[in-house]
Design a protein around this motif. Sequence first.
Motif, PDB file in Angstrom:
ATOM      1  N   GLY A 119      -2.393  -6.534  -0.356  1.00  0.00           N
ATOM      2  CA  GLY A 119      -3.442  -7.438   0.094  1.00  0.00           C
ATOM      3  C   GLY A 119      -4.381  -7.830  -1.024  1.00  0.00           C
ATOM      4  N   PRO A 120      -5.352  -8.698  -0.704  1.00  0.00           N
ATOM      5  CA  PRO A 120      -6.295  -9.187  -1.710  1.00  0.00           C
ATOM      6  C   PRO A 120      -7.139  -8.054  -2.297  1.00  0.00           C
ATOM      7  CG  PRO A 120      -6.352 -10.546   0.280  1.00  0.00           C
ATOM      8  CD  PRO A 120      -5.555  -9.325   0.610  1.00  0.00           C
ATOM      9  N   ASN A 121      -7.376  -8.150  -3.611  1.00  0.00           N
ATOM     10  CA  ASN A 121      -8.280  -7.226  -4.290  1.00  0.00           C
ATOM     11  C   ASN A 121      -7.923  -5.764  -4.033  1.00  0.00           C
ATOM     12  OD1 ASN A 121      -9.868  -9.540  -5.127  1.00  0.00           O
ATOM     13  ND2 ASN A 121     -10.706  -9.565  -3.042  1.00  0.00           N
ATOM     14  N   ALA A 122      -6.617  -5.466  -4.087  1.00  0.00           N
ATOM     15  CA  ALA A 122      -6.159  -4.113  -3.773  1.00  0.00           C
ATOM     16  C   ALA A 122      -6.491  -3.130  -4.887  1.00  0.00           C
ATOM     17  CB  ALA A 122      -4.654  -4.119  -3.525  1.00  0.00           C
ATOM     18  N   GLY A 123      -6.555  -3.604  -6.134  1.00  0.00           N
ATOM     19  CA  GLY A 123      -6.816  -2.716  -7.253  1.00  0.00           C
ATOM     20  C   GLY A 123      -6.222  -3.278  -8.520  1.00  0.00           C
ATOM     21  N   SER A 124      -5.981  -2.433  -9.502  1.00  0.00           N
ATOM     22  CA  SER A 124      -5.445  -2.872 -10.783  1.00  0.00           C
ATOM     23  C   SER A 124      -4.542  -1.793 -11.365  1.00  0.00           C
ATOM     24  CB  SER A 124      -6.569  -3.206 -11.762  1.00  0.00           C
ATOM     25  OG  SER A 124      -7.332  -2.050 -12.047  1.00  0.00           O
ATOM     26  N   VAL A 125      -3.768  -2.185 -12.387  1.00  0.00           N
ATOM     27  CA  VAL A 125      -2.886  -1.249 -13.084  1.00  0.00           C
ATOM     28  C   VAL A 125      -3.089  -1.437 -14.586  1.00  0.00           C
ATOM     29  CG1 VAL A 125      -0.494  -0.618 -13.590  1.00  0.00           C
ATOM     30  CG2 VAL A 125      -1.158  -1.192 -11.245  1.00  0.00           C
ATOM     31  N   THR A 160      -1.086   3.245 -15.029  1.00  0.00           N
ATOM     32  CA  THR A 160      -2.052   4.005 -14.235  1.00  0.00           C
ATOM     33  C   THR A 160      -2.792   3.070 -13.291  1.00  0.00           C
ATOM     34  OG1 THR A 160      -2.362   5.539 -16.087  1.00  0.00           O
ATOM     35  CG2 THR A 160      -4.009   5.579 -14.340  1.00  0.00           C
ATOM     36  N   PRO A 161      -2.817   3.384 -11.981  1.00  0.00           N
ATOM     37  CA  PRO A 161      -3.490   2.508 -11.021  1.00  0.00           C
ATOM     38  C   PRO A 161      -4.983   2.808 -10.912  1.00  0.00           C
ATOM     39  CG  PRO A 161      -2.458   4.302  -9.845  1.00  0.00           C
ATOM     40  CD  PRO A 161      -2.139   4.511 -11.313  1.00  0.00           C
ATOM     41  N   LYS A 162      -5.733   1.802 -10.590  1.00  0.00           N
ATOM     42  CA  LYS A 162      -7.135   1.953 -10.217  1.00  0.00           C
ATOM     43  C   LYS A 162      -7.285   1.337  -8.829  1.00  0.00           C
ATOM     44  CE  LYS A 162      -9.540   2.404 -14.608  1.00  0.00           C
ATOM     45  NZ  LYS A 162     -10.696   1.946 -15.436  1.00  0.00           N
ATOM     46  N   LEU A 163      -7.496   2.208  -7.842  1.00  0.00           N
ATOM     47  CA  LEU A 163      -7.545   1.763  -6.455  1.00  0.00           C
ATOM     48  C   LEU A 163      -8.903   1.144  -6.148  1.00  0.00           C
ATOM     49  CD1 LEU A 163      -5.887   4.952  -4.959  1.00  0.00           C
ATOM     50  CD2 LEU A 163      -4.761   2.810  -5.524  1.00  0.00           C
ATOM     51  N   ALA A 164      -8.888   0.148  -5.283  1.00  0.00           N
ATOM     52  CA  ALA A 164     -10.120  -0.546  -4.910  1.00  0.00           C
ATOM     53  C   ALA A 164     -10.239  -0.569  -3.390  1.00  0.00           C
ATOM     54  CB  ALA A 164     -10.135  -1.967  -5.465  1.00  0.00           C
ATOM     55  N   GLY A 165     -11.467  -0.764  -2.919  1.00  0.00           N
ATOM     56  CA  GLY A 165     -11.695  -0.858  -1.478  1.00  0.00           C
ATOM     57  C   GLY A 165     -11.369   0.447  -0.768  1.00  0.00           C
ATOM     58  N   ASN A 166     -10.663   0.329   0.355  1.00  0.00           N
ATOM     59  CA  ASN A 166     -10.293   1.510   1.139  1.00  0.00           C
ATOM     60  C   ASN A 166      -8.966   2.113   0.707  1.00  0.00           C
ATOM     61  OD1 ASN A 166     -12.607   1.326   2.810  1.00  0.00           O
ATOM     62  ND2 ASN A 166     -11.591  -0.223   4.104  1.00  0.00           N
ATOM     63  N   ASN A 167      -8.375   1.564  -0.325  1.00  0.00           N
ATOM     64  CA  ASN A 167      -7.076   2.075  -0.772  1.00  0.00           C
ATOM     65  C   ASN A 167      -7.221   3.455  -1.398  1.00  0.00           C
ATOM     66  OD1 ASN A 167      -5.569  -0.242  -0.047  1.00  0.00           O
ATOM     67  ND2 ASN A 167      -6.303  -1.295  -1.878  1.00  0.00           N
ATOM     68  N   ARG A 191      15.395  -1.857 -21.419  1.00  0.00           N
ATOM     69  CA  ARG A 191      15.982  -3.082 -20.877  1.00  0.00           C
ATOM     70  C   ARG A 191      14.847  -3.808 -20.174  1.00  0.00           C
ATOM     71  NH1 ARG A 191      17.050   1.240 -17.717  1.00  0.00           N
ATOM     72  NH2 ARG A 191      16.771   1.076 -15.454  1.00  0.00           N
ATOM     73  N   ASP A 192      15.097  -5.009 -19.667  1.00  0.00           N
ATOM     74  CA  ASP A 192      14.081  -5.695 -18.872  1.00  0.00           C
ATOM     75  C   ASP A 192      13.821  -4.877 -17.611  1.00  0.00           C
ATOM     76  OD1 ASP A 192      13.975  -7.745 -20.734  1.00  0.00           O
ATOM     77  OD2 ASP A 192      15.420  -9.005 -19.666  1.00  0.00           O
ATOM     78  N   ARG A 193      12.538  -4.600 -17.326  1.00  0.00           N
ATOM     79  CA  ARG A 193      12.204  -3.721 -16.208  1.00  0.00           C
ATOM     80  C   ARG A 193      11.318  -4.449 -15.211  1.00  0.00           C
ATOM     81  NH1 ARG A 193      13.434   1.740 -17.397  1.00  0.00           N
ATOM     82  NH2 ARG A 193      13.141   1.937 -15.136  1.00  0.00           N
ATOM     83  N   SER A 194      11.458  -4.057 -13.941  1.00  0.00           N
ATOM     84  CA  SER A 194      10.652  -4.613 -12.852  1.00  0.00           C
ATOM     85  C   SER A 194      10.079  -3.454 -12.047  1.00  0.00           C
ATOM     86  CB  SER A 194      11.512  -5.521 -11.971  1.00  0.00           C
ATOM     87  OG  SER A 194      10.755  -6.070 -10.919  1.00  0.00           O
ATOM     88  N   ILE A 195       8.752  -3.423 -11.911  1.00  0.00           N
ATOM     89  CA  ILE A 195       8.049  -2.329 -11.238  1.00  0.00           C
ATOM     90  C   ILE A 195       7.185  -2.899 -10.118  1.00  0.00           C
ATOM     91  CG2 ILE A 195       6.421  -0.408 -11.525  1.00  0.00           C
ATOM     92  CD1 ILE A 195       8.971  -0.003 -13.086  1.00  0.00           C
ATOM     93  N   THR A 196       7.125  -2.175  -9.005  1.00  0.00           N
ATOM     94  CA  THR A 196       6.242  -2.556  -7.896  1.00  0.00           C
ATOM     95  C   THR A 196       5.266  -1.426  -7.618  1.00  0.00           C
ATOM     96  OG1 THR A 196       7.911  -3.972  -6.864  1.00  0.00           O
ATOM     97  CG2 THR A 196       6.099  -3.223  -5.463  1.00  0.00           C
ATOM     98  N   ALA A 197       3.980  -1.778  -7.490  1.00  0.00           N
ATOM     99  CA  ALA A 197       2.941  -0.831  -7.102  1.00  0.00           C
ATOM    100  C   ALA A 197       2.378  -1.285  -5.759  1.00  0.00           C
ATOM    101  CB  ALA A 197       1.843  -0.768  -8.157  1.00  0.00           C
ATOM    102  N   ALA A 198       2.685  -0.525  -4.706  1.00  0.00           N
ATOM    103  CA  ALA A 198       2.215  -0.872  -3.355  1.00  0.00           C
ATOM    104  C   ALA A 198       0.953  -0.060  -3.060  1.00  0.00           C
ATOM    105  CB  ALA A 198       3.306  -0.589  -2.333  1.00  0.00           C
ATOM    106  N   PHE A 199      -0.178  -0.758  -3.046  1.00  0.00           N
ATOM    107  CA  PHE A 199      -1.458  -0.103  -2.770  1.00  0.00           C
ATOM    108  C   PHE A 199      -1.685  -0.055  -1.265  1.00  0.00           C
ATOM    109  CE2 PHE A 199      -3.959  -0.288  -6.927  1.00  0.00           C
ATOM    110  CZ  PHE A 199      -2.828  -0.435  -7.700  1.00  0.00           C
TER     111      PHE A 199
END
Length: 222
Positions: A119-125, A160-167, A191-199
């Motif tokens: 969602g919006p403004n979930a955090g940063s990495v 490293t994640p930085k959680l925002a809001g209620n996350n 190799r080319d890498r693809s990562i997902t961070a689900a907050f």
Amino acid sequence: YSDSESQNLFVVRNPIADAAPAPGNTSNVTFELSVGAGGLVTTLEGALSCPGTACTLSVPRGTLLTLIAQPATGFEFQGWSGGCAGNQIPFVLTLQDNLSCTASFAQVRRSLVLTITGGPNAGSVESDVNPTPNFPCVSGSAAQTVCSTTFPTGTNVTLTPKLAGNNNVVVWQGCDNTVSGLQGCTVKIDRDRSITAAFGSQSFDVSVGFAGGAGVGGGTIT
């Protein structure tokens, strides 16, 4: 060429090529080659082997050289410059005069594409390899944010994640390993890498009971 009827073999000679060198034109010439880090240049004729340094070769005028550029693991050939031009492999030249050439190599870079959901403004990495273009990757007003950057092949990266809001939790996909405590992600850019961070947020049910039997006074919990 061959005469198919008589089966005779004929040799056609080039009178210009067969002519003796002109007087005074038989001296040696110098070939200087600079090779950048990450590669090796050899000659097909075996006259030269130059690994990431400067080499000098003295040969008779008119000598033919066939240069072969060989990138090291994780590098790629960028091209020739100076008295040589282009990016041909092999590069063929005939030395009529003194000549200086340069062979350039560069590290191969691989992409890292990071997607933040939640969602919006979930955090940063953030990345521990700096400076990294497009990082920190900060989620915006959309449901998901995608950031991409490149690293030299073989780079080890910790996200490293930085959680925002209620996350209060992040779930990773595509990592080599996760880092306990930091809720981080490690990945080798081989190799080319693809990562997902689900907050997201996670709640916990808590049950509270009062100890004691009948006749024991009550109380409150806050």
